[in-house]
Write a protein that holds these residues in place. Structure first.
Motif, PDB file in Angstrom:
ATOM      1  N   ARG A  41       0.855  -1.184   0.000  1.00 49.29           N
ATOM      2  CA  ARG A  41       0.000   0.000   0.000  1.00 49.29           C
ATOM      3  C   ARG A  41       0.894   1.239   0.000  1.00 49.29           C
ATOM      4  O   ARG A  41       1.864   1.314   0.751  1.00 49.29           O
ATOM      5  N   ILE A  42       0.596   2.198  -0.855  1.00 48.20           N
ATOM      6  CA  ILE A  42       1.417   3.398  -0.952  1.00 48.20           C
ATOM      7  C   ILE A  42       0.539   4.637  -0.788  1.00 48.20           C
ATOM      8  O   ILE A  42      -0.677   4.576  -0.864  1.00 48.20           O
ATOM      9  N   SER A  43       1.184   5.769  -0.561  1.00 47.99           N
ATOM     10  CA  SER A  43       0.457   7.003  -0.271  1.00 47.99           C
ATOM     11  C   SER A  43      -0.195   7.575  -1.526  1.00 47.99           C
ATOM     12  O   SER A  43       0.182   7.265  -2.661  1.00 47.99           O
ATOM     13  N   ALA A  44      -1.174   8.454  -1.293  1.00 51.09           N
ATOM     14  CA  ALA A  44      -1.869   9.113  -2.402  1.00 51.09           C
ATOM     15  C   ALA A  44      -0.903   9.969  -3.211  1.00 51.09           C
ATOM     16  O   ALA A  44      -0.955   9.992  -4.448  1.00 51.09           O
ATOM     17  N   GLU A  45      -0.009  10.667  -2.528  1.00 51.81           N
ATOM     18  CA  GLU A  45       0.941  11.531  -3.243  1.00 51.81           C
ATOM     19  C   GLU A  45       1.860  10.715  -4.133  1.00 51.81           C
ATOM     20  O   GLU A  45       2.157  11.111  -5.268  1.00 51.81           O
ATOM     21  N   LEU A  46       2.298   9.564  -3.647  1.00 53.36           N
ATOM     22  CA  LEU A  46       3.157   8.714  -4.474  1.00 53.36           C
ATOM     23  C   LEU A  46       2.384   8.166  -5.671  1.00 53.36           C
ATOM     24  O   LEU A  46       2.933   8.021  -6.768  1.00 53.36           O
ATOM     25  N   ARG A  47       1.111   7.875  -5.481  1.00 52.91           N
ATOM     26  CA  ARG A  47       0.272   7.453  -6.605  1.00 52.91           C
ATOM     27  C   ARG A  47       0.294   8.505  -7.707  1.00 52.91           C
ATOM     28  O   ARG A  47       0.441   8.189  -8.895  1.00 52.91           O
ATOM     29  N   LEU A  48       0.133   9.763  -7.317  1.00 51.73           N
ATOM     30  CA  LEU A  48       0.129  10.845  -8.300  1.00 51.73           C
ATOM     31  C   LEU A  48       1.483  10.954  -8.987  1.00 51.73           C
ATOM     32  O   LEU A  48       1.557  11.133 -10.206  1.00 51.73           O
ATOM     33  N   ARG A  49       2.546  10.817  -8.219  1.00 50.46           N
ATOM     34  CA  ARG A  49       3.886  10.928  -8.807  1.00 50.46           C
ATOM     35  C   ARG A  49       4.138   9.804  -9.799  1.00 50.46           C
ATOM     36  O   ARG A  49       4.805   9.998 -10.816  1.00 50.46           O
ATOM     37  N   GLN A  50       3.610   8.619  -9.516  1.00 49.11           N
ATOM     38  CA  GLN A  50       3.816   7.485 -10.427  1.00 49.11           C
ATOM     39  C   GLN A  50       3.006   7.626 -11.709  1.00 49.11           C
ATOM     40  O   GLN A  50       3.438   7.162 -12.769  1.00 49.11           O
ATOM     41  N   LEU A  51       1.854   8.272 -11.640  1.00 47.72           N
ATOM     42  CA  LEU A  51       0.983   8.375 -12.817  1.00 47.72           C
ATOM     43  C   LEU A  51       1.334   9.542 -13.726  1.00 47.72           C
ATOM     44  O   LEU A  51       1.328   9.410 -14.951  1.00 47.72           O
ATOM     45  N   PHE A  52       1.641  10.699 -13.134  1.00 42.25           N
ATOM     46  CA  PHE A  52       1.856  11.892 -13.952  1.00 42.25           C
ATOM     47  C   PHE A  52       3.263  11.913 -14.556  1.00 42.25           C
ATOM     48  O   PHE A  52       4.232  11.478 -13.937  1.00 42.25           O
ATOM     49  N   ASP A  53       3.358  12.428 -15.768  1.00 44.13           N
ATOM     50  CA  ASP A  53       4.641  12.530 -16.470  1.00 44.13           C
ATOM     51  C   ASP A  53       5.646  13.324 -15.636  1.00 44.13           C
ATOM     52  O   ASP A  53       5.336  14.410 -15.139  1.00 44.13           O
TER      53      ASP A  53
END
Length: 260
Positions: A41-53
């Protein structure tokens, strides 16, 4: 537990295979166990960093926060729980909304933060999600949600349940305009979040072996007095029964979302 905040140089134990792993190795592997493919399980902010260019995005609605309209107290006041979570995580509530590009496609992503009161959905989560959908409606942008939640927030009573209808109505407006909404379900996605926006995607994706359902398996077993089949409420079983469109490993998620 979210592992992106663990200091580098430490060893961590996989929650699935129980192997002792070097943190850097897990981090470089997008927080997926290199031995058994368990998705931490990872944080919401890391999710965004992984998805956005290039991990670049603008955070939207950071000042939208929950209040305590009911003066709710259980083992401690609700106001204290909010302050503790906000201070510890640096987040205003259990949803972070970002706007950026995913493989050069402009998009808005709403990611849930499980470490903030179990990713529960209160009025602030509903408001931020609805504003995200309205922004997509006005600017003709696709919306991506990443669910990780224990469900509606009991400390806000009926106000938290009202968010299910509020969010669903905003997504209906997007659908009428032909704008794509992609839902990504991660471990766990339960309760009112499952019963509303998590299952309303034009495309519903899930990470491997994620627990997805309304009531938890223990509650269901106690209610029906039967032993549930192996894998019940896990991504792969839901895919077999037509409730998901695809189970996507984390390494392929950005490419899959962009293709959708």
């Amino acid at each position: 537990m979210a592992h992106d905040s663990v200091p580098q140089g430490l060893w961590i134990k996989c929650d699935s295979c129980r192997e002792i792993l070097y943190h850097r190795e897990v981090s470089d592997n997008l927080h997926v166990c290199p031995r058994c493919n368990y998705h931490f399980r990872i944080s919401a902010e890391l999710r965004l960093r992984q998805l956005f260019d290039n991990a670049r995005f603008k955070i939207l609605y950071p000042r939208v926060r929950s209040i305590d309209p009911l003066g709710f107290v259980d083992s401690k006041p609700y106001v204290e729980r909010l302050k503790t979570s906000s201070k510890r995580l640096g987040a205003g509530d259990a949803l972070i909304v970002g706007e950026g590009e995913i493989s050069r496609h402009r998009a808005v992503v709403a990611a849930m933060e499980y470490e903030f009161m179990g990713g529960s959905m209160g009025s602030a989560v509903g408001e931020k999600f609805t504003r995200a959908a309205e922004r997509c409606f006005e600017r003709r942008l696709p919306l991506v949600s990443i669910a990780c939640s224990g469900g509606a927030r009991m400390q806000e009573g009926i106000l938290s349940l009202m968010q299910m209808a509020k969010i669903s109505a905003s997504l209906a407006r997007m659908r009428e305009k032909g704008l794509p909404y992609i839902s990504v379900l991660t471990d766990p996605t339960t309760g009112g979040v499952t019963a509303s926006f998590a299952m309303l995607g034009d495309v519903n994706l899930a990470e491997p072996n994620a627990l997805i359902g309304f009531a938890g398996p223990r509650v269901i077993e106690q209610t029906i007095r039967q032993t549930l089949p192996e894998g019940f409420q896990r991504s792969e079983v839901l895919l077999e029964h037509g409730m998901l469109d695809k189970v996507v490993p984390r390494h392929e998620l950005k490419e899959t979302v962009a293709r959708c």
